[in-house]
Design a protein around this motif. Structure first.
Motif, short mmCIF file in Angstrom:
data_model
loop_
_atom_site.label_atom_id
_atom_site.label_comp_id
_atom_site.label_asym_id
_atom_site.label_seq_id
_atom_site.Cartn_x
_atom_site.Cartn_y
_atom_site.Cartn_z
N THR A 49 0.29 -1.16 0.01
CA THR A 49 0.03 0.35 0.23
C THR A 49 1.08 1.61 -0.05
O THR A 49 0.43 2.33 -0.58
N GLU A 50 2.38 1.17 0.88
CA GLU A 50 2.80 2.34 0.70
C GLU A 50 3.45 2.77 -1.15
O GLU A 50 3.70 4.29 -1.16
N TYR A 51 3.09 1.88 -1.54
CA TYR A 51 4.13 2.37 -3.22
C TYR A 51 1.77 2.60 -3.98
O TYR A 51 2.14 3.13 -5.32
N ARG A 94 10.58 -7.07 -4.07
CA ARG A 94 11.01 -8.05 -2.53
C ARG A 94 12.91 -7.42 -2.61
O ARG A 94 13.56 -7.66 -1.94
N PHE A 95 13.52 -6.84 -3.86
CA PHE A 95 14.64 -7.24 -4.14
C PHE A 95 15.35 -5.01 -4.44
O PHE A 95 16.81 -5.25 -3.97
N GLY A 96 14.15 -4.56 -5.06
CA GLY A 96 14.90 -3.45 -5.80
C GLY A 96 15.20 -2.43 -4.26
O GLY A 96 15.11 -2.75 -3.63
N SER A 97 16.20 -1.35 -4.92
CA SER A 97 16.29 -0.76 -3.67
C SER A 97 15.24 0.78 -3.66
O SER A 97 14.41 0.81 -4.92
N ALA A 98 15.32 1.44 -2.74
CA ALA A 98 14.44 2.22 -2.25
C ALA A 98 13.67 2.83 -3.35
O ALA A 98 12.65 3.48 -3.94
N GLU A 99 15.02 3.67 -4.21
CA GLU A 99 14.29 4.79 -5.65
C GLU A 99 14.22 3.69 -6.82
O GLU A 99 13.19 4.26 -7.43
N LEU A 100 14.37 2.61 -6.74
CA LEU A 100 13.80 1.97 -8.05
C LEU A 100 12.51 1.66 -7.76
O LEU A 100 11.46 2.19 -8.86
N LYS A 101 12.05 1.50 -6.41
CA LYS A 101 10.78 1.12 -6.32
C LYS A 101 10.41 2.33 -6.45
O LYS A 101 8.53 2.08 -7.32
N ALA A 102 10.46 3.25 -6.09
CA ALA A 102 9.24 4.72 -5.72
C ALA A 102 9.68 5.30 -7.80
O ALA A 102 8.31 5.48 -7.84
N ARG A 103 10.54 4.78 -8.14
CA ARG A 103 10.12 4.62 -9.19
C ARG A 103 9.42 4.49 -10.59
O ARG A 103 8.75 4.91 -11.21
N HIS A 104 9.59 3.35 -9.92
CA HIS A 104 8.48 2.41 -11.15
C HIS A 104 7.77 1.94 -11.00
O HIS A 104 6.59 1.06 -11.78
N LEU A 105 7.38 1.36 -9.33
CA LEU A 105 6.99 0.69 -8.84
C LEU A 105 5.07 1.38 -9.45
O LEU A 105 3.97 0.64 -9.59
N PRO A 106 4.59 1.94 -8.77
CA PRO A 106 3.40 3.72 -9.94
C PRO A 106 2.88 3.01 -10.70
O PRO A 106 1.99 2.55 -10.76
N ARG A 107 4.20 3.06 -12.41
CA ARG A 107 3.86 2.70 -12.90
C ARG A 107 3.28 1.48 -13.18
O ARG A 107 2.65 1.15 -14.86
#
Length: 372
Positions: A49-51, A94-107
């Motif tokens: 939910t955080e993303y 599961r394995f990505g950096s915080a920056e990659l998650k914030a950048r790509h997970l919403p898309r």
């Protein structure tokens, strides 16, 4: 909540099933139907939910995908949707950096960015520990050379997770890198024509001096096999939950046809030759359901499930193929005409015994785990 997820995509049924015969014949990815899946919220089910995700667990997501398989007659689109969830989003979470998650997970969760993972190569599919595509370190970049084949969603994808070799052959020589479409050095081939799942595009990738920043590595260097293991468990469970929904719908429609169709003054379901085929279809569907349910729960509890996954993949894929063949036989002449869609189910079912590890590979794994 799980029951609600089964109905998640039901309101979009008419849109998902519109014009399927024409799309299947053309082998065309249905972008308008992808929009319907985006609107349904399906792609958000398994993410935190955080993303912006719905925060559901593995078995709940399996139930949502089973519902999609039941609702949608477009098995190709459903297969691409499962790939969307599992190929990049699951390992990134599961394995990505915080920056990659914030950048790509919403898309990824919105479906705006279509995703694919690049594992298979022309020289081998199931032999992942001997991947030939290499990535050498050059300062704060990796330089990737090689190629991939049979990559689901590749012709329409915006994001790719590449499995590449950064060390010696074996489980500790693989690394995963996230790459965006259009990056210099990445060439995406056209969609490849195939027997079934025709609305799910499959293509090739070529890498020629492709430079990927180290910051786009998913997980640590040399841990790609751990990423792959995490992904493949979910690829099997998510993809074949779709299959269970498709098999359930096929069984129901075949029963209805056998009650309605008359031959020699009686419904064909009165004849033992037909009723026994349908009884066997029911057994296969419920056997598949039990394996998926039990194995999903086991994976969710983080228990050892290697043998269970291999058996589940084998049981469900082979049940799908046999029940599709039985449905064609029971429908007779209608079974081989494209306008009724029965033969399409058979064509779609064939690849299931091949992708995500062939039936032969699964049986090898089971035998090994039994100490043979």
């Amino acid at each position: 909540m799980t029951e609600d997820l089964y109905q998640l995509t039901a309101p979009w049924a008419d849109q998902l099933n519109a014009g399927l015969a024409e799309l299947d014949a053309a082998g065309e990815f249905p972008h308008d139907k992808w929009k319907a899946l985006r609107e349904s919220g399906l792609f958000r089910t398994h993410f935190a939910t955080e993303y912006g995700g719905a925060g559901h667990g593995l078995t709940a997501t399996m139930r949502a995908l089973e519902g999609l398989g039941y609702v949608s007659h477009d098995a190709g689109l459903s297969f691409s949707a499962s790939t969307q969830i599992v190929s990049v989003g699951v390992p990134l979470q599961r394995f990505g950096s915080a920056e990659l998650k914030a950048r790509h997970l919403p898309r990824i969760m919105s479906g705006e960015a279509i995703t694919a993972h690049a594992i298979t190569e022309s020289g081998g599919g199931s032999d992942a520990m001997n991947i030939a595509t290499t990535a050498r370190r050059d300062g704060d970049h990796y330089v990737v050379d090689g190629g991939k084949m049979f990559i689901t969603n590749a012709p329409v994808a915006d994001l790719f997770l590449l499995y590449v070799r950064t060390g010696k052959p074996g489980p500790f020589g693989l690394t995963t890198l996230l790459v965006e479409a259009g990056t210099p050095g990445l060439t995406v081939g056209p969609s490849m024509d195939k027997i079934g799942l025709r609305t799910s595009p499959v293509g090739t990738l070529a890498f020629d001096g492709l430079r990927v920043p180290v910051s786009q590595r998913v997980g640590r260097e040399g841990t790609g096999f751990l990423v792959l293991d995490h992904v493949m468990k979910r690829e099997v469970l998510f993809g074949f939950s779709l299959t269970l929904g498709e098999m359930t719908r096929r069984l129901e429609s075949t029963i209805a046809f056998a009650k309605e169709r008359q031959q020699f003054g009686r419904p064909i379901g009165d004849y033992q030759a037909v009723s026994h085929k349908i009884a066997d279809m029911k057994i296969r569907v419920e056997t598949a359901r039990k394996w998926l349910t039990d194995t999903g729960a086991k994976v969710e509890r983080n228990e050892d499930s290697a043998l269970d996954l291999a058996a589940t993949k084998t049981v469900v894929s082979e049940a799908n193929l046999q029940t599709a063949l039985d449905a064609v036989q029971i429908h007779g002449g209608r079974g081989v005409l494209t306008e009724y869609g029965i033969e399409r189910d058979l064509r779609n079912s064939i690849a299931g015994t091949i992708y995500s590890g062939t039936s032969e590979i699964q049986r090898n794994r089971i035998a090994t785990l039994l100490g043979l």
